[in-house]
Design a protein around this motif. Sequence first.
Motif, mmCIF file in Angstrom:
data_model
loop_
_atom_site.group_PDB
_atom_site.id
_atom_site.type_symbol
_atom_site.label_atom_id
_atom_site.label_comp_id
_atom_site.label_asym_id
_atom_site.label_seq_id
_atom_site.Cartn_x
_atom_site.Cartn_y
_atom_site.Cartn_z
ATOM 1 N N GLU A 20 6.685 -2.915 7.596
ATOM 2 C CA GLU A 20 5.654 -2.188 6.855
ATOM 3 C C GLU A 20 5.415 -2.846 5.497
ATOM 4 O OE1 GLU A 20 4.975 2.019 4.451
ATOM 5 O OE2 GLU A 20 6.831 1.704 5.578
ATOM 6 N N ARG A 52 -0.105 -2.430 -0.931
ATOM 7 C CA ARG A 52 -1.463 -2.017 -0.608
ATOM 8 C C ARG A 52 -1.452 -0.609 -0.019
ATOM 9 N NH1 ARG A 52 -2.346 -5.412 3.032
ATOM 10 N NH2 ARG A 52 -2.363 -4.029 4.840
ATOM 11 N N LYS A 53 -2.344 0.224 -0.492
ATOM 12 C CA LYS A 53 -2.409 1.606 -0.026
ATOM 13 C C LYS A 53 -3.176 1.698 1.287
ATOM 14 C CE LYS A 53 -0.263 2.923 -3.693
ATOM 15 N NZ LYS A 53 1.188 3.199 -3.597
ATOM 16 N N GLY A 54 -2.961 2.812 1.970
ATOM 17 C CA GLY A 54 -3.679 3.061 3.205
ATOM 18 C C GLY A 54 -5.113 3.454 2.922
ATOM 19 N N ARG A 74 1.965 -4.590 4.243
ATOM 20 C CA ARG A 74 1.248 -4.010 3.103
ATOM 21 C C ARG A 74 1.346 -4.874 1.849
ATOM 22 N NH1 ARG A 74 3.620 1.309 2.022
ATOM 23 N NH2 ARG A 74 1.945 1.442 0.488
#
Length: 206
Positions: A200, A123-125, A204
């Motif tokens: 992380e 998943r992107k920021g 994500r």
Amino acid sequence: MSKATPVYLEVGVKRVFASALDWPGWTRSGKNEKAALEELAVYTSRYGAVLKRAGIAFPATADFEIAERVKGNATTDFGAPAMPARSDSRPLTAADGKRLAELLSAAWKTFDEVVAEAPAELRKGPRGGGRDRDQIREHVEGAELAYAGKVGLRLHEPDRQALLETLGRPSKGGPLKPNGWNARYAARRLAWHALDHAWEIEDRSE
């Protein structure tokens, strides 16, 4: 009554890192000392799960005792723990070295298992940024190669066994090469980097 967990604070201008002195990889940061310690406490169970996977007992608690404060540098403010604790330079016995290697191995085991279970695309920021799984894996492997040079190893590809043997070897506690890192700090930096990215990836992947 549980014994307090000794930590040291690496205090930069913009960021503070809190690290459990006896538990490589249990390191978190915040904008100030209070925030760093709160974040370290939040990750108590998550770090405990790392050791549980490896069959290592984890009696430490989030009742922290500040044993040291050291001045950070530009790397601290950039986002990586850059300064060893003064107590890291005490002699490393055979038993100390064995434990250090076991704890670092546990961090790597968690990282490898998380990578194996994660989707290729993460998943992107909010701004669409962030590495995907394989890019993170390559980044961690590249860091291991660079960190190896800090303890006197000349490697052409990552070699965790060589690192474990080097860091687990009894020593007087000083840098393992001129202007390099001592074993305790090297193990902490390696374990932190692996776990920081493992967590992380987990976060994500959700």
